[in-house]
Motif scaffolding. Structure first.
Motif: not given
Length: 331
Positions: A239-243, A248-249, A297-305, A307-310
């Protein structure tokens, strides 16, 4: 189960809630997972509550591939109650997609959505129906008392507070899935195609004219919740990441903040070198490097998540697949 047995005798004497011409006014959508001990009582109480309204209705039990005997209980309920339709998904897709599957199959002018564990009292369905008939597009039931543990209540409040900050909207943790939707809202809801979905967030995005009915949240009728701590955390993270993309901001803002601090620190150390000579501080420098590296690393991990959902979304796979449907055919 004597309570259920007495209920069955009463319901056998009552006529079907279906209209002879096949029309349906209220569809009750119930996602089922880990609720085999509740299904018989659920159908009996829902049927009794809807009989009091005197409108044609149906009860849609969507088995989200529950690992217990839920499907067998749904089959039994389908054979016993003429209003019950059983829908079995091909695998476990999650509660909110199961709700979507039920709404897609709903034939009613209105759809009531509720959990299968009877913490949402079916006896309040007439109140939801009466409220929406006042002119609302959908009505949410608000829990004035809750049977969840203190830890889960605190976690829910924190989650909805954070979601409110991310989406710049107000979310109340007192609301659950117990609700009634008009056909206009049902059709609008079914136009959503994203896989990472939350029932309440979609309704909030849709807007429309919403009403509220308050009720007391009951204890679970039987069994235990299928939402373990790990599942709750995963659900909260989705919910936090993908809603929203606001996270990202936040990451960009954090990166800019670190860059600004680094620039100011660089200027300070250069000036300090020329005026005072080299100074000790390797420990603080090491800590700063670890902190910055961790943030990166955390920022890259969030971006990776993201990208995976996309990647999952652009494959355009169906939200769910239906394995079996048990439906009464009018002769």
């Amino acid at each position: 189960m004597a309570r259920c047995a007495r209920g069955e005798t009463r319901y056998r004497r009552m006529k079907s809630g279906r209209d002879p011409d096949g029309s349906v006014v209220i569809s009750v959508v119930v996602p089922v997972y880990g609720c085999d001990g509740c299904i018989e009582e659920l159908c009996a109480r829902v049927r009794l509550a809807l009989m009091d309204i005197h409108v044609p209705f149906e009860i849609l039990l969507v088995d989200d591939r529950s690992p217990d005997q839920s499907w067998a209980k749904i089959v039994a309920a389908h054979e016993h109650f003429p209003e019950v339709t059983g829908i079995r998904l091909s695998r476990n897709f999650g509660q909110h997609i199961a709700i979507s599957a039920g709404l897609a199959a709903a034939k009613g002018e209105y759809a009531v959505v509720m959990d299968c564990d009877l913490q949402d009292p079916p006896e309040r369905i007439p109140d939801l129906y009466a409220k929406i008939k006042e002119g609302y597009d959908f009505v949410l039931a608000k829990r004035v008392s809750r049977s969840h543990s203190a830890g889960r209540l605190i976690g829910a409040k924190a989650y909805f507070f954070l979601m409110g900050r991310l989406q710049k909207a107000s979310f109340d943790s007192s609301f659950g899935t117990f609700s009634i939707l008009s056909r206009k809202v049902i059709n609008a809801f079914l136009r959503f195609s994203e896989r990472e979905r939350h029932y309440l967030f979609i309704l909030g995005w849709l807007g429309f004219n919403a009403g509220t009915v308050e009720y007391d949240h009951n204890q679970r009728f039987a069994g235990k919740s299928s939402y373990s701590l790990s599942k709750l955390i995963r659900h909260a993270m989705d919910g936090i990441f993908f809603q929203s993309t606001d996270l990202l901001k936040w990451i960009v803002t954090t990166g800019l903040t670190f860059s600004l601090v680094g620039l100011i620190s660089s200027v300070y150390f250069v000036c300090s070198y020329f005026f005072y000579g080299s100074s000790p501080g390797w420990t603080s420098l090491f800590v700063a490097m670890l902190t910055c590296t961790g943030a990166i690393l955390i920022s890259l991990g969030v971006l990776g998540l993201y990208v995976g959902k996309i990647f999952d979304q652009v494959k355009e796979r169906p939200l769910y697949e239906v394995d079996l449907v048990l439906e009464h055919v009018e002769k």
